[in-house]
Design an enzyme around this catalytic site. Structure first.
Site, short mmCIF file in Angstrom:
data_model
loop_
_atom_site.label_atom_id
_atom_site.label_comp_id
_atom_site.label_asym_id
_atom_site.label_seq_id
_atom_site.Cartn_x
_atom_site.Cartn_y
_atom_site.Cartn_z
CE LYS A 81 -1.31 3.16 2.26
NZ LYS A 81 -1.94 4.35 1.43
CD GLU A 91 12.92 0.66 9.65
OE1 GLU A 91 13.33 1.27 9.45
OE2 GLU A 91 12.90 -0.64 9.67
CB CYS A 98 13.52 9.15 8.26
SG CYS A 98 13.90 8.15 7.22
CD GLU A 119 10.26 13.45 11.03
OE1 GLU A 119 9.19 12.53 11.07
OE2 GLU A 119 10.91 12.38 10.01
P1 NAD Z 1 2.63 8.69 7.53
O1 NAD Z 1 2.52 7.91 8.82
O2 NAD Z 1 1.31 9.80 6.95
O3 NAD Z 1 2.21 7.73 6.53
C1 NAD Z 1 3.00 6.46 5.75
C2 NAD Z 1 1.95 5.55 5.13
O4 NAD Z 1 1.05 4.48 6.63
C3 NAD Z 1 1.36 5.97 4.46
O5 NAD Z 1 1.36 4.88 3.05
C4 NAD Z 1 -0.43 6.23 4.25
O6 NAD Z 1 -1.10 6.20 3.46
C5 NAD Z 1 0.02 5.08 5.69
N1 NAD Z 1 -1.65 5.07 6.94
C6 NAD Z 1 -1.79 6.46 7.68
N2 NAD Z 1 -2.64 6.33 8.34
C7 NAD Z 1 -2.71 5.08 8.26
C8 NAD Z 1 -3.01 4.10 9.19
N3 NAD Z 1 -3.60 4.35 10.66
N4 NAD Z 1 -2.45 2.71 9.21
C9 NAD Z 1 -2.66 1.89 8.18
N5 NAD Z 1 -1.88 2.45 7.20
C10 NAD Z 1 -1.96 4.04 7.74
O7 NAD Z 1 3.37 8.97 6.74
P2 NAD Z 1 4.36 10.01 5.71
O8 NAD Z 1 3.79 11.23 5.92
O9 NAD Z 1 4.12 9.68 4.35
O10 NAD Z 1 5.70 10.19 5.29
C11 NAD Z 1 6.79 10.71 6.53
C12 NAD Z 1 7.36 10.09 7.42
O11 NAD Z 1 7.84 9.11 7.46
C13 NAD Z 1 7.95 10.97 7.86
O12 NAD Z 1 8.44 11.25 9.60
C14 NAD Z 1 9.13 9.66 8.32
O13 NAD Z 1 10.18 10.24 9.52
C15 NAD Z 1 8.84 9.01 7.96
N6 NAD Z 1 10.50 8.12 7.49
C16 NAD Z 1 10.78 6.87 7.73
C17 NAD Z 1 12.04 6.11 7.15
C18 NAD Z 1 12.60 5.19 8.21
O14 NAD Z 1 13.33 4.05 7.06
N7 NAD Z 1 12.60 5.58 9.39
C19 NAD Z 1 11.76 6.15 5.99
C20 NAD Z 1 11.37 7.72 5.28
C21 NAD Z 1 10.10 7.91 5.95
#
Ligand code: NAD
Length: 510
Positions: A201, A276, A310, A407
């Protein structure tokens, strides 16, 4: 493979020619419409704000179809008995197809995410291709362990015991928007290599390359149900995957807030999770650093991908004797970086993913300035139709300021002067996150001994943001649970099973 040529919308005539995916889901070995094809999400180009196309906003009923297909495949004799090397060959075939379509996929990614085309092609696509090949190699190398039983067993000599690693089952790979195609492969490749099946997804902000990947997966000849792709919002589609009883593992990359929700939701079913999550990683410049490397290194650590990494070096901690020089140097780079669209070869910093993210970044910076922080560079949105924010350097911070603690996920670095390494360690660790850190110094002793004291999943010495598929990657504290990449993937996608056998002690003498 069938793709539709990009037909520019009237107001989008300036968009580059890329090939859009058909916008169909990959379910049970076929490209299909969602159950309610009318539910759509608009896809917008962050460089211009213009609408490019729409993607399906699936429902939990689509998730159910995808998970059922993945479960059927996982339980099938064909999948269970497939030679590990043949699972590897599926990944190799996909790697070849991605390689053949790398330019097209890079353009699609840049259009959808605003990432700079040169970076997308050289880094994201290379990571994707290498990731498929790297994990293809792992498919035939699932380790096991022979165990000598302890004397608690009366006759240890007649026992044989070992562990084997079994695929965990159906994996839900839920990914964010900052490395869309790379993240999809980061979940898909190890899952398939170790014998799991997958439902992907992608983020609702950036689903195009994952949808196109679905077309290539079909072409590569993956068995029906081995990989399935659904698109849509997190609160319904993502949540339905997390709740689904037939999903055994959630491989999630995204924000800490969503990771916490997933962890709470999976407590009921005790699904396996790797999370992650976010970070507030320090770039640490010591007085003895080679500043010709450290200053551009610190700037790249935060401004690459417009800070949407991230492990971005969002806190710049500098030893007092060189603080002014480093601050001035990073601020000068910030002021000269050229903001622009993803396809302009002169662009050095692209847009943020959405208007909402740009406004969020602006709001946090404004809050910090209102509390007394000083914007030494930037501190404002960029000109143009796209969602730009100027590379920003903040100084004059107090430890309790939100701008220094949260962040931001944008091109904003908080500079802090530290007296010496003794003062540095508690400041570097004064965060609930623990994802990355870099230390810039010429002194190897200090580098290694300080690295021991920093709470982070990865510590870089005289470099930053180097992610290698062979190196375990993940975070401590609110930065997540578990590790991906390298041998850590074995643990992430398999469960150990102990096998214990009692031999007949007389058998050899009969
Ligand atoms: P997000 O948490 O908003 O969304 C990530 C994914 O989760 C999307 O596909 C979203 O649709 C899904 N999602 C949202 N709510 C959900 C729920 N209740 N249940 C299941 N899935 C759900 O994150 P984002 O804004 O897309 O990405 C940015 C974040 O990702 C930043 O905090 C960044 O630090 C983090 N990130 C971490 C890493 C790592 O490896 N540590 C790498 C890249 C990004």
């Amino acid at each position: 493979m069938t793709t539709t040529d990009f037909a520019p919308l009237p107001e989008a005539a300036a968009l580059p020619k890329v090939r859009l995916p058909q916008g169909l889901l990959l379910l049970d070995g076929a490209l299909v419409e969602p159950l309610d094809p009318a539910r759509r999400i608009a896809v917008r180009d962050p460089s211009t704000g213009q609408t490019i196309t729409t993607i399906p906003a699936c429902t939990p009923a689509d998730v159910d179809r995808a998970v059922a297909a993945a479960h059927r495949c996982f339980e099938s004799d064909a999948w269970r008995s497939m030679r590990p090397l043949d699972r590897g060959r599926l990944l190799e075939r996909l790697a070849l197809l991605v390689e053949d379509h790398a330019d097209e996929l890079a353009a699609l990614e840049s259009l959808d995410s605003g990432k700079l085309i040169g970076i997308t092609r050289a880094i994201d696509l290379q990571f994707t291709i290498d990731g498929l090949r790297y994990f293809a190699g792992w498919s035939s190398k699932t380790p096991g362990e022979y165990i000598t039983l302890s004397p608690l067993v009366a006759e240890p000599a007649v026992y044989r015991a070992y562990t084997e690693r079994r695929p965990v089952g159906v994996v839900a790979g839920i990914t964010p928007w900052n490395f869309p195609i790379g993240q999809a492969i980061q979940k898909l490749a190890p899952a398939i290599a170790f014998g799991c099946t997958v439902v992907l997804k992608p983020s609702e902000e950036t689903s195009l390359t994952t949808l196109r990947l679905g077309e290539l997966i079909l072409e590569a000849g993956f068995p029906a149900g081995a990989v399935n792709i659904v698109t849509g919002y997190g609160h319904d589609v993502g949540a339905a995957l997390v709740e689904h009883p037939l999903v055994r593992k959630i491989a999630f990359t995204g924000s800490t807030a969503t990771g916490q929700r997933i962890l709470a939701a999976t407590a009921k079913t005790m699904k396996r999770v790797t999370l992650e999550l976010g970070g507030k990683s320090p770039t640490i410049v010591l007085a003895d650093a080679d500043l010709d490397r450290a200053i551009p290194g610190a700037a790249a650590a935060i401004f690459s991908n417009a800070g949407q990494i991230c492990t971005a070096g969002s806190r710049l901690l500098v030893e007092a004797p060189v603080y002014d020089r480093v601050l001035e140097g990073v601020a000068e780079i910030a002021q000269t970086l050229r903001l622009g669209g993803a396809f302009d070869p002169a662009t050095q910093v692209g847009p943020l993913i959405s208007a909402g993210q740009r406004d969020r970044v602006a709001g946090i910076v404004e809050g910090g300035v209102a509390e007394g922080a000083v914007a030494v560079a930037g501190g404002a949105t960029g000109a143009g139709e796209g969602w730009f924010y100027r590379p920003t350097v903040l100084a004059g911070l107090r430890p309790d300021m939100a701008v220094l603690r949260e962040e931001i996920f944008g091109p904003v670095v908080c500079a802090v002067q530290v007296a010496d390494p003794a003062e540095l360690i508690p400041i570097a660790n004064d965060t609930p996150f623990g994802l990355g850190a870099s230390i810039w110094t010429r002194n190897l002793d200090r580098a290694h001994l300080l690295a021991d004291r920093i709470n982070a999943g990865t510590v870089w010495l005289n470099t930053h943001n180097v992610l290698d598929l062979a190196m375990p990657f993940g975070g401590n504290g609110l930065s997540g649970i578990g590790r991906e990449f390298g041998s850590a993937a074995v643990h992430a996608f398999t469960e150990p099973r102990a096998v214990c056998m009692r031999l007949d002690p007389q058998a050899a003498l009969r």
